[in-house]
Design a protein around this motif. Structure first.
Motif, short mmCIF file in Angstrom:
data_model
loop_
_atom_site.label_atom_id
_atom_site.label_comp_id
_atom_site.label_asym_id
_atom_site.label_seq_id
_atom_site.Cartn_x
_atom_site.Cartn_y
_atom_site.Cartn_z
N LYS A 1 0.82 -1.21 0.00
CA LYS A 1 0.00 0.00 0.00
C LYS A 1 0.85 1.26 0.00
O LYS A 1 0.36 2.34 -0.33
CB LYS A 1 -0.93 0.00 1.22
CG LYS A 1 -2.07 -1.00 1.14
CD LYS A 1 -2.94 -0.92 2.39
CE LYS A 1 -4.11 -1.88 2.30
NZ LYS A 1 -4.95 -1.85 3.53
N GLU A 2 2.12 1.14 0.38
CA GLU A 2 3.00 2.30 0.48
C GLU A 2 3.91 2.47 -0.73
O GLU A 2 4.28 3.58 -1.09
CB GLU A 2 3.87 2.20 1.73
CG GLU A 2 3.09 2.32 3.03
CD GLU A 2 3.97 2.13 4.26
OE1 GLU A 2 3.54 2.52 5.33
OE2 GLU A 2 5.09 1.57 4.11
N VAL A 3 4.28 1.36 -1.37
CA VAL A 3 5.24 1.44 -2.49
C VAL A 3 4.50 1.89 -3.75
O VAL A 3 3.55 1.26 -4.20
CB VAL A 3 5.91 0.08 -2.73
CG1 VAL A 3 6.81 0.14 -3.97
CG2 VAL A 3 6.72 -0.33 -1.51
N GLU A 4 4.97 2.98 -4.32
CA GLU A 4 4.35 3.52 -5.53
C GLU A 4 4.89 2.80 -6.76
O GLU A 4 6.05 2.41 -6.81
CB GLU A 4 4.62 5.02 -5.64
CG GLU A 4 4.04 5.85 -4.51
CD GLU A 4 4.45 7.30 -4.60
OE1 GLU A 4 5.33 7.62 -5.44
OE2 GLU A 4 3.91 8.12 -3.84
N THR A 5 4.04 2.65 -7.75
CA THR A 5 4.50 2.11 -9.03
C THR A 5 5.28 3.18 -9.77
O THR A 5 4.97 4.37 -9.67
CB THR A 5 3.31 1.65 -9.89
OG1 THR A 5 2.47 2.78 -10.13
CG2 THR A 5 2.50 0.58 -9.20
N GLU B 1 2.91 7.90 -10.00
CA GLU B 1 3.20 8.20 -8.61
C GLU B 1 1.96 8.18 -7.73
O GLU B 1 2.06 8.15 -6.51
CB GLU B 1 3.89 9.57 -8.51
CG GLU B 1 5.28 9.60 -9.13
CD GLU B 1 5.96 10.93 -8.92
OE1 GLU B 1 5.31 11.82 -8.33
OE2 GLU B 1 7.12 11.08 -9.34
N ARG C 1 -0.35 5.84 -7.80
CA ARG C 1 -0.84 4.47 -7.66
C ARG C 1 0.20 3.63 -6.93
O ARG C 1 1.40 3.84 -7.08
CB ARG C 1 -1.14 3.85 -9.02
CG ARG C 1 -2.35 4.46 -9.74
CD ARG C 1 -2.70 3.67 -10.98
NE ARG C 1 -3.11 2.31 -10.68
CZ ARG C 1 -4.32 1.96 -10.25
NH1 ARG C 1 -5.24 2.89 -10.05
NH2 ARG C 1 -4.62 0.70 -10.01
N THR C 2 -0.29 2.70 -6.14
CA THR C 2 0.60 1.82 -5.38
C THR C 2 0.58 0.41 -5.96
O THR C 2 -0.30 0.07 -6.77
CB THR C 2 0.17 1.76 -3.90
OG1 THR C 2 -1.12 1.13 -3.82
CG2 THR C 2 0.11 3.16 -3.29
N SER D 1 11.19 -1.45 -7.92
CA SER D 1 9.99 -1.83 -7.16
C SER D 1 10.27 -2.99 -6.21
O SER D 1 9.85 -2.98 -5.05
CB SER D 1 8.85 -2.20 -8.12
OG SER D 1 8.43 -1.08 -8.87
#
Length: 782
Positions: free
Chosen positions: A522-526, A530, A532-533, A606
């Motif tokens: 839920k914290e790591v952005e794609t 920017e 969206r996670t 990622s």
């Protein structure tokens, strides 16, 4: 500090209050001899009178001559002392008022309440030798720093530097990579060390090639091989068994195809190579041939396949013991070593065999992707083959390389991040990517610590060798330090095979890590967007779809099932059959770039963020982010299945005496209450209390280890975990046995079932007791 300060204040007070503090002596004899006069200044606390120019009991006129310079010197001394006192007082006041900055807490509940807001820890007392960390950073600062330290271009450079065509375990290529990792760890001041093991690896003979013959026609001499196969020559009829799963082999028996002393032909997929061979051995086959199923159009059908068939991990000739050079054990071997021949062949060789086979048509689900076959057949009476395997055992020295970033509060507790370094062939997705992720994460976090990040616990980075032979390097290290690792290493994060595609995300983990993984996604952005996670892209609809059962071939499996350390592995994959090049020379940069649509560097970033943020969260928070309540739900799911099977068995009336799951359900309730009590204690505790946090963390760390069955030997049954292990003591064995008793399968035993019930019950109850707290605090409610 208070004692010396008060003494200094008393003496200065006496000086300025006019108390008789000192006396001076003038030595007449020294003056007469032409030397400078000697003046002795003595601070006295015993109230001596100042004798103006006289020795005690003697007067001398010359004493009046020395009084004036004496007083001026004394005044200068007093002034200097006053200035020194004022300076020291100001320094001490500043130190006392600024050494304890005010702490703040994050507004979270449950396990999340363990998060620190970035304040430094306090010393317990003035004499505490521990050095307090500098003020740390809050969680948003930490994630931002990690994101800034990782870049696609850096990974592109590393991948070029670490990619090698040949780096089989113990080879010069493997050692070259080990030295690169070691040098990197040294440059980051990570106090690296090298853990050597002397293991037996099976390799093809240099003089006697392996050989496949159909009738009188030689099919080929494959260069690929399966390590730890039995050796020799076997002749028999060939039978096609699809993937070699148990239900497929049982199907063959129902159609009248006897597998005893047969040579079984299989294709890759569904289960591991070792499982395929073990399944065939259960049906008394004499040999197994396995070929790679072409995953895509354009797959080179002459591609060789490599692997191992040890149904276990580690050096199979020192089962349960570390393979150090100073250990000497009598001849032994793992029960997971096959007693039958096993050999890989190319898809081209498999095509020629299929074209020659007769017999009945195979069922629809047995049909594969080999081009040039009009009909798949199961094999006829005249289809005789000869298989020769001449592999040899080679004593090999392997190196595991470690580096550590020390924590500031509990440095003896650590998370381990590891990656396999070796490969039978190029192993680009299998090992090169993981090794680069390991090195780059070490660099990024080391730089973060220079920038102000102060982890409470340590992070150990591990580069393993002999992973392609069945996690040999990993298992030997675990065996070597079995008595201490479960008390110190609280999580293992595997970086093996993390990037295989682009469209899906999958993970295998201990239930203790489910919540941490979900929060991290839920914290790591794609990188593509920017706003969206990864959770929105891969897990929003149903997080449960992301989770898979951890398998024995997983690099994290020995940590979980052998040592009882919560572990996780994850991977980006594609739709369909996924990345079909593992174990072949086609596992190279070009094919992985195709699988990731030329965005390999982005996926590396990622993957590094997922692994890095999980590790950082585990070493940053006051309380370990291991969710004991997730195991409650996991256990309940299994207990419901067992209870349903018990009820079915009762209704079937095949048990001579009644069977009840009452006490097993009671043990489940005990665990549930113990887990809730831990959460309550966290919520009601002062998390700035280091000793309290360490006590709670120790209880949480023991959960996974306490799910290892204490009733079997780790030497005889290495994978003792009742949920993830293998053997009669596991929950899966218990549920299968309930089914067999209901169906009155030959070999089912009611007494053995009751024993399984008892051992499972007490393993779970013991885990609950330890989680609940000290033994003197337990009562019947727990």
């Amino acid at each position: 500090m208070a004692g010396p300060i008060n003494q200094a204040r008393a003496k200065i007070s006496k000086i300025f209050n006019g108390e008789p503090q000192s006396y001076t002596r003038f030595n007449l004899t020294q003056n007469v001899e032409g030397e400078s006069s000697h003046v002795e200044v003595k601070l006295s606390g015993d109230g001596e009178e100042e004798m103006e120019g006289t020795e005690v009991g003697h007067r001398h006129p010359a004493s009046t001559y020395t009084q004036r310079p004496q007083r001026r010197y004394r005044t200068l001394c007093y002034g200097a002392l006053l200035i020194l006192f004022i300076f020291l007082s100001g320094y001490l006041i500043g130190y006392v008022t600024h050494r304890k900055p005010e702490a703040s807490k994050l507004p979270e509940t449950g396990p999340a309440a363990c998060t620190t807001a970035g304040q430094p820890e306090e010393s317990k007392d003035e004499g505490d030798a521990a050095v307090d960390p500098e003020p740390s950073l809050d969680w948003s600062d930490i994630t931002s720093m990690l994101r800034q330290k990782l870049s696609s271009s850096a990974f592109d450079d590393l991948l070029r530097n670490f990619a090698m065509d040949s780096h089989e375990a113990g080879s010069s290529g493997d050692e070259s990579l080990a030295n690169k990792v070691l040098y990197t760890f040294k440059s980051l001041n990570m106090n690296p060390w090298n853990d050597e093991h002397y293991v037996q690896l099976q390799m093809p003979s240099m003089t006697k090639p392996n050989k496949i013959v159909f009738g009188s026609e030689e099919i080929g001499q494959p260069k690929g091989y399966l390590a730890y196969s039995a050796t020799g020559t076997k002749e028999g009829k060939v039978v096609y068994a699809n993937f070699g799963q148990i239900e497929e082999l049982k199907y063959l028996l129902t159609t009248g195809v006897d597998l005893s002393e047969k040579i079984v032909l299989m294709r890759t997929g569904q289960i591991s190579l070792a499982e395929k061979v073990a399944n065939a051995a259960k049906f008394n086959a004499s040999a197994v041939l396995i070929y790679p199923e072409p995953p895509y159009d354009g797959f080179d059908t002459k591609t060789e396949l490599y692997g191992h068939v040890h149904l276990g991990t580690g050096d199979p000739y020192t089962p349960g013991f570390p393979s150090f050079n100073h250990t000497q054990f009598p001849p032994a071997k793992s029960s997971g070593l096959p007693e039958i021949l096993a050999q890989t062949i190319t898809a081209d060789m498999a095509l020629r065999i299929h074209q020659k086979m007769g017999g009945n048509d195979a069922p629809e689900n047995f049909k594969g992707n080999l081009k040039g076959i009009s009909r798949y057949r199961l094999g006829g009476d005249g289809d005789t083959m000869t298989v020769t395997v001449n592999n040899v055992l080679v004593d090999t020295k392997i190196h595991n390389i470690f580096g550590v970033l020390n924590g500031f509060i509990d440095p003896d507790h650590y998370v381990v991040i590891g990656a396999q370094r070796d490969s039978f062939s190029k192993g680009y997705a299998k090992s090169t990517v993981g090794t680069c992720l390991l090195v780059e994460l070490a660099r990024a976090i080391a730089e973060m610590m220079k920038g102000g990040f102060r982890p409470k616990r340590s992070i150990v980075f591990a580069s393993w060798s002999a992973g392609d032979y069945g996690s040999v390097g990993t298992t030997e290290w675990l065996e070597g330090y079995l008595s201490s690792l479960d008390k110190k290493a609280f999580t293992y994060i595997s970086l093996d095979g993390v990037i295989q595609g682009r469209s899906k995300f999958r993970a295998s983990a201990s239930p203790l890590l489910y919540s941490l993984l979900k929060d991290t996604l839920k914290e790591v952005e794609t990188l593509a967007s920017e706003d969206r996670t990864l959770f929105q892209d891969f897990g929003k609809e149903d997080f449960e779809e992301i989770l898979e059962t951890m398998k024995m071939e997983d690099g994290a499996y020995p940590f979980l099932a052998f040592s009882g350390i919560p572990s996780i592995s994850f991977r980006f994959v594609s739709d369909g059959q996924g990345y079909g090049y593992f174990g072949t020379p086609l596992d190279n940069k070009a094919n992985l770039e195709i699988a990731t649509e030329q965005r390999l560097g982005d996926f590396c970033v990622s993957a590094a963020q997922v692994a890095g943020q999980m590790a950082l969260r585990l070493v940053h928070d006051h309380i370990l982010r291991l969710d004991v309540t997730s195991y409650t739900r996991f256990i309940r799911k299994h207990m419901v299945m067992i209870n349903n099977r018990v009820n079915q068995l009762k209704h079937a009336g095949t048990m001579s005496a009644p069977l009840s799951s009452k006490w097993l359900i009671s043990a489940m309730g005990s665990y549930n209450r113990a887990a809730d009590s831990v959460i309550d204690e966290i919520l009601n505790s002062e998390l700035e209390d280091r000793e309290k946090c360490r006590t709670i963390n120790n209880r949480i760390m023991r959960v996974e280890h306490n799910l290892l069955s204490q009733y079997v030997s780790p030497r005889d049954v290495p994978f003792r975990h009742i949920f993830f292990g293998t053997g009669d003591y596991t929950v899966s064995a218990l549920t299968d046995h309930l089914r067999d008793l209901k169906e009155q399968v030959v070999g089912s035993d009611a007494d053995l079932l009751r024993n399984q019930f008892a051992l499972t019950t007490w393993t779970l109850q013991s885990c609950a007791n330890d989680l609940a707290g000290d033994v003197w605090a337990l009562d019947n409610e727990i």
